[in-house]
Motif scaffolding. Structure first.
Motif, short mmCIF file in Angstrom:
data_model
loop_
_atom_site.label_atom_id
_atom_site.label_comp_id
_atom_site.label_asym_id
_atom_site.label_seq_id
_atom_site.Cartn_x
_atom_site.Cartn_y
_atom_site.Cartn_z
N MET A 128 0.84 -1.19 0.00
CA MET A 128 0.00 0.00 0.00
C MET A 128 0.87 1.24 0.00
SD MET A 128 -3.07 -0.85 -0.34
CE MET A 128 -3.94 0.65 0.06
N PRO A 129 0.61 2.19 -0.90
CA PRO A 129 1.46 3.38 -1.03
C PRO A 129 1.29 4.35 0.12
CG PRO A 129 -0.39 3.48 -2.55
CD PRO A 129 -0.46 2.14 -1.89
N MET A 130 2.31 5.20 0.30
CA MET A 130 2.28 6.24 1.33
C MET A 130 2.79 7.56 0.73
SD MET A 130 3.62 4.16 4.68
CE MET A 130 3.28 5.52 5.80
N THR A 131 2.10 8.65 1.07
CA THR A 131 2.51 10.00 0.67
C THR A 131 2.20 10.92 1.84
OG1 THR A 131 0.35 10.65 -0.19
CG2 THR A 131 1.84 9.53 -1.73
N ARG A 136 0.11 6.93 6.80
CA ARG A 136 0.08 5.91 7.85
C ARG A 136 0.07 4.53 7.22
NH1 ARG A 136 -4.44 8.10 12.13
NH2 ARG A 136 -3.75 10.26 12.18
N MET A 137 0.54 3.56 7.99
CA MET A 137 0.51 2.18 7.52
C MET A 137 -0.94 1.76 7.30
SD MET A 137 3.62 1.30 7.21
CE MET A 137 3.56 -0.47 7.01
N TRP A 138 -1.16 0.80 6.41
CA TRP A 138 -2.51 0.40 6.03
C TRP A 138 -3.36 -0.01 7.22
CZ3 TRP A 138 -4.22 -4.46 7.19
CH2 TRP A 138 -3.25 -5.42 7.51
N TYR A 139 -2.74 -0.56 8.26
CA TYR A 139 -3.50 -1.03 9.43
C TYR A 139 -3.79 0.08 10.44
CZ TYR A 139 1.39 -1.50 10.86
OH TYR A 139 2.72 -1.27 11.08
N GLU A 140 -3.26 1.28 10.20
CA GLU A 140 -3.50 2.41 11.11
C GLU A 140 -4.24 3.57 10.44
OE1 GLU A 140 0.54 3.31 12.20
OE2 GLU A 140 0.32 2.23 14.10
N THR A 141 -4.38 3.52 9.13
CA THR A 141 -4.93 4.68 8.42
C THR A 141 -6.42 4.85 8.65
OG1 THR A 141 -5.18 5.72 6.25
CG2 THR A 141 -5.32 3.32 6.30
N PRO A 142 -6.87 6.10 8.78
CA PRO A 142 -8.31 6.37 8.83
C PRO A 142 -8.95 6.34 7.44
CG PRO A 142 -7.12 8.43 9.01
CD PRO A 142 -6.08 7.33 8.97
N ASN A 143 -8.11 6.26 6.40
CA ASN A 143 -8.60 6.31 5.01
C ASN A 143 -9.10 4.92 4.60
OD1 ASN A 143 -7.83 9.04 4.73
ND2 ASN A 143 -5.73 8.40 4.40
N ILE A 144 -10.38 4.67 4.87
CA ILE A 144 -10.93 3.33 4.65
C ILE A 144 -11.64 3.20 3.30
CG2 ILE A 144 -11.14 2.77 7.10
CD1 ILE A 144 -14.09 3.60 6.96
N HIS A 145 -11.91 4.32 2.63
CA HIS A 145 -12.58 4.29 1.33
C HIS A 145 -11.82 5.15 0.32
CE1 HIS A 145 -16.08 1.99 2.49
NE2 HIS A 145 -16.25 2.77 3.54
N PRO A 146 -10.61 4.72 -0.08
CA PRO A 146 -9.88 5.52 -1.07
C PRO A 146 -10.62 5.53 -2.40
CG PRO A 146 -8.81 3.40 -0.73
CD PRO A 146 -9.90 3.50 0.30
N CYS A 147 -10.57 6.67 -3.07
CA CYS A 147 -11.18 6.76 -4.39
C CYS A 147 -10.31 7.63 -5.29
CB CYS A 147 -12.61 7.28 -4.32
SG CYS A 147 -12.78 9.05 -4.04
N THR A 148 -10.64 7.65 -6.55
CA THR A 148 -9.92 8.46 -7.52
C THR A 148 -10.83 9.57 -8.05
OG1 THR A 148 -10.58 7.20 -9.48
CG2 THR A 148 -8.69 6.35 -8.23
N ILE A 149 -10.23 10.52 -8.74
CA ILE A 149 -11.03 11.58 -9.36
C ILE A 149 -12.01 10.96 -10.35
CG2 ILE A 149 -10.88 13.51 -11.01
CD1 ILE A 149 -8.31 14.37 -9.48
N GLN A 150 -11.56 9.97 -11.12
CA GLN A 150 -12.44 9.31 -12.08
C GLN A 150 -13.58 8.58 -11.38
OE1 GLN A 150 -11.71 9.97 -15.43
NE2 GLN A 150 -13.85 9.39 -15.51
N ASP A 151 -13.27 7.90 -10.25
CA ASP A 151 -14.32 7.24 -9.46
C ASP A 151 -15.39 8.25 -9.04
OD1 ASP A 151 -13.29 4.61 -9.38
OD2 ASP A 151 -12.02 5.08 -7.66
N PHE A 152 -14.93 9.45 -8.63
CA PHE A 152 -15.88 10.44 -8.12
C PHE A 152 -16.76 10.97 -9.24
CE2 PHE A 152 -17.37 14.32 -6.09
CZ PHE A 152 -17.76 13.82 -4.86
#
Length: 199
Positions: A128-131, A136-152
């Motif tokens: 899982m990428p980090m910027t 945060r590491m995948w098991y600590e991140t609050p970002n549970i629903h990543p999306c893309t501009i195209q998805d939106f």
């Protein structure tokens, strides 16, 4: 104030009624109140940030976007803002629906998981990428629903929302030159910023 919050503030008409969801310490609502004469208030999950905002005299309540928006009446606001929070809520689609029930317009910004650097990290490392935004590491991140501009864009089409304005911005909130071309913005924009309304 973050540059992306300044971009959002510039999209809000003076003297508007504004609700900022996930408002943090209230920087945006304070700015809107003092510079644009807005009736701005905030909703924030983190009690420490709520306390900080209230200590500065800002009208911020502790609350959860996933459960508390249903208690607001229809068309209570001119704008509801959700900045860098969409990917962290449990039910993003329901939150968007509630935002456009209680306001005329929704202003939404989110980190773009379709950015080339994130794609390259995932492809080359298999992890899982980090910027700066995904720090945060995948098991600590609050970002549970990543999306893309195209998805939106796809979600807006499926729900029948009108995209009045949109921008691709970098992590500092500066406008990217690809903002008129969704596929290029999806590849090179670090964040998406959208103004939506219902048909």
């Amino acid at each position: 104030m973050r540059v992306d919050l300044q971009l959002i503030a510039d999209l809000v008409k003076p003297k508007s009624r504004v609700l900022d969801i996930g408002c943090g310490d209230g920087a945006l609502i304070g700015h809107l109140f003092h510079t644009r004469g807005c009736d701005a208030r905030g909703l924030e999950l983190d009690m420490a940030l709520v306390t900080r905002a209230v200590a500065h005299g800002l009208p911020v309540m502790q609350g959860d976007a996933d459960t508390d928006l249903v208690h607001y009446p229809d068309q209570a606001f001119d704008y509801v803002v959700l900045s860098r929070t969409l990917q962290a809520v449990e039910r993003p689609l329901e939150v968007l629906r509630q935002m456009l029930r209680i306001s005329e317009r929704a202003i939404v910004s989110f980190p773009n998981f379709g950015h080339w650097y994130l794609r390259a990290q995932l492809l080359l490392s298999g992890r899982m990428p980090m910027t700066k935004s995904w720090n945060r590491m995948w098991y600590e991140t609050p970002n549970i629903h990543p999306c893309t501009i195209q998805d939106f864009f796809d979600l807006c089409r499926a729900e029948g929302y009108v995209v009045e304005q949109w921008l691709a911005v970098d992590d500092e909130g500066h406008r990217a030159p690809w903002r008129r071309f969704p596929h290029l913005a999806n590849l090179f924009g670090e964040q998406g910023l959208f103004v939506l309304r219902r048909r």
